[in-house]
Design an enzyme around this catalytic site. Structure first.
Site, PDB file in Angstrom:
ATOM      1  N   TRP A  83      -9.112  -3.998   0.646  1.00  0.00           N
ATOM      2  CA  TRP A  83      -9.732  -2.826  -1.222  1.00  0.00           C
ATOM      3  C   TRP A  83     -11.829  -3.118  -0.030  1.00  0.00           C
ATOM      4  O   TRP A  83     -12.259  -2.158  -0.266  1.00  0.00           O
ATOM      5  CB  TRP A  83     -10.010  -2.600  -1.507  1.00  0.00           C
ATOM      6  CG  TRP A  83      -8.654  -1.977  -1.818  1.00  0.00           C
ATOM      7  CD1 TRP A  83      -7.364  -2.786  -3.211  1.00  0.00           C
ATOM      8  CD2 TRP A  83      -8.051  -1.386  -2.094  1.00  0.00           C
ATOM      9  NE1 TRP A  83      -6.269  -1.798  -2.799  1.00  0.00           N
ATOM     10  CE2 TRP A  83      -6.570  -0.968  -2.288  1.00  0.00           C
ATOM     11  CE3 TRP A  83      -8.925   0.367  -1.827  1.00  0.00           C
ATOM     12  CZ2 TRP A  83      -5.770   0.790  -2.647  1.00  0.00           C
ATOM     13  CZ3 TRP A  83      -7.948   1.012  -1.423  1.00  0.00           C
ATOM     14  CH2 TRP A  83      -6.440   1.792  -1.877  1.00  0.00           C
ATOM     15  N   ASP A  88     -16.947  -3.375  -7.203  1.00  0.00           N
ATOM     16  CA  ASP A  88     -15.796  -2.209  -7.387  1.00  0.00           C
ATOM     17  C   ASP A  88     -14.872  -3.182  -8.541  1.00  0.00           C
ATOM     18  O   ASP A  88     -14.220  -4.380  -7.857  1.00  0.00           O
ATOM     19  CB  ASP A  88     -14.312  -2.662  -6.210  1.00  0.00           C
ATOM     20  CG  ASP A  88     -14.045  -1.607  -5.357  1.00  0.00           C
ATOM     21  OD1 ASP A  88     -13.341  -0.962  -7.163  1.00  0.00           O
ATOM     22  OD2 ASP A  88     -12.545  -1.332  -5.042  1.00  0.00           O
ATOM     23  N   LYS A 131      -5.866   2.006 -12.779  1.00  0.00           N
ATOM     24  CA  LYS A 131      -4.823   0.475 -12.652  1.00  0.00           C
ATOM     25  C   LYS A 131      -4.758   0.525 -13.889  1.00  0.00           C
ATOM     26  O   LYS A 131      -4.009  -0.475 -14.210  1.00  0.00           O
ATOM     27  CB  LYS A 131      -6.059  -0.364 -11.361  1.00  0.00           C
ATOM     28  CG  LYS A 131      -6.037   0.693  -9.922  1.00  0.00           C
ATOM     29  CD  LYS A 131      -5.387   0.188  -8.948  1.00  0.00           C
ATOM     30  CE  LYS A 131      -5.076   1.214  -7.516  1.00  0.00           C
ATOM     31  NZ  LYS A 131      -6.591   1.135  -7.524  1.00  0.00           N
TER      32      LYS A 131
END
Ligand SMILES: *Cc1c(COP(=O)(O)O)cnc(C)c1O
Length: 361
Positions: free
Chosen positions: A103, A173, A197
């Site tokens: 990511w 993040d 998530k």
């Protein structure tokens, strides 16, 4: 599990707390006497304004968000933030990114389209199985911000100590660890999290941004891509993701009722320990991450044989433990055990894997 539900170990969209789903069900046909479902409601109505206001306030209470930070609900998922962050925060056109997995790599690729990216540290040498030492980074003085992915969902590494940014703005993040442990918001300039998530349904990101980072000199940037647009309009410049905001608001209230983020951290540590203790004594299954940087949320593990991995995925699925296949980019297995995964789910899976190991000696 009630309703014939399974223990769902998906990395996202992922499990939601059952009491929250039940409340949503109960309000589905007629939200609190309004005569309509939240899906059918004008976002400009009084009833809806109360839903979004409460969601924001509950999140502020949970995280202890200081008054000089804005909370924004934006569409485009976490992925759009890979672009919005450099477009809005790169004043000098330069940022330091720490590369710790899939990511952060994606975020780096997007930021490079906007300005200069300095990779301050990387764990690529060991296939992203650890967090590099960031206590003394080389940071040019005109760096606009330092960027991290605080929990790498695919590689299963987590930051337990934030990087030393030497006074520069920290951007994080938090998608796959949002609300899983206490967070000192003032350590950051910007925090963001895709909500599918650890919180609610897909299609939205929560952005928590320090007010002085919101610029009003970006007239040439498309209006939807400016943080200012969302901040000035209470996240309602256009129609927001009304449904996701409503569901997330319920999760915020539920986490508050459980005792807040300190309590969540306790629960999550206790839950993850069950799984890691199992991996550490197993002869068949091995965790891939160094112990001190292991994620409490996403646990990648391997048998060492792709065929055996596939056999485990099939056997666990048949037994009611779904989505244990590792991400296609790394293979192996992965158990995502977010806030909503009950401890009994982890205990039951571990018992199943122990039995599987004994039967496949
Ligand atoms: C899933 C994920 C993303 C991307 O989220 P989308 O909402 O699908 O854009 C970004 N960062 C992390 C850490 C993630 O886990």
């Amino acid at each position: 599990m009630k309703y014939g539900r399974v223990f769902n170990f998906s990395a996202g969209p992922a499990m939601m707390p059952e009491p929250v789903l039940e409340e949503i069900r109960d309000e589905m046909m007629n939200y609190r006497g309004s005569g309509m479902c939240v899906m059918e409601m004008s976002h400009r109505s009084k009833v809806y304004q109360q839903i979004i206001d409460e969601a924001e306030q509950d999140l502020r209470d949970l995280m202890g968000i200081p008054d000089n930070y804005k909370v924004l609900f934006i569409q485009g998922g976490a992925t759009l933030q890979f672009s919005m962050i450099p477009m809005n925060l790169m004043k000098n056109g330069k940022a330091v990114y720490i590369e710790t997995g899939a990511w952060s790599k994606k975020a780096i690729a997007e930021a490079k389209k906007v300005g200069e990216v300095i990779v301050g540290a990387s764990s690529k040498d060991k296939n992203y199985t650890y967090i590099p030492d960031c206590s003394n980074l080389d940071i040019p003085s005109d760096t606009d911000y330092v960027y991290i992915c605080e929990n790498e969902t695919i590689h299963g590494v987590t930051w337990n100590k934030l990087p030393n940014t030497k006074g520069h703005v920290l951007v994080s993040d938090q998608s796959s660890m949002f609300l899983s442990r206490p967070c000192n918001v003032s350590d950051y300039g910007l925090i963001y999290a895709g909500v599918q998530k650890n919180v609610g349904p897909a299609g939205m990101v929560v952005v928590i941004i320090r007010e002085d980072l919101i610029r009003d000199d970006l007239e040439n940037l498309p209006i939807y891509l400016q943080y200012k647009t969302h901040a000035d309009n209470g996240s309602m410049y256009n129609t927001p993701n009304c449904w996701a905001i409503y569901c997330c608001g319920k999760v915020f209230k539920y986490l508050k009722s459980l005792g807040g983020l300190k309590k969540m951290e306790e629960i999550n540590k206790d839950k993850a320990k069950v799984f890691y203790d199992f991996l550490d004594q197993s002869k068949m299954f091995k965790g891939t991450v160094v112990p001190q940087d292991r994620s409490l949320m996403n646990i990648p593990f391997v048998t060492g044989s792709a065929e055996l991995d596939a056999e485990v995925v099939a056997a666990t699925k048949a037994a009611g433990y779904d989505n244990l296949k590792g991400h296609k980019s790394v293979g192996g297995l992965r158990a995502s055990i977010y806030n909503a995964m009950p401890k009994e789910g982890v205990v039951a899976l571990v018992d199943f894997l122990k039995k599987f190991e004994a039967e496949h000696k």
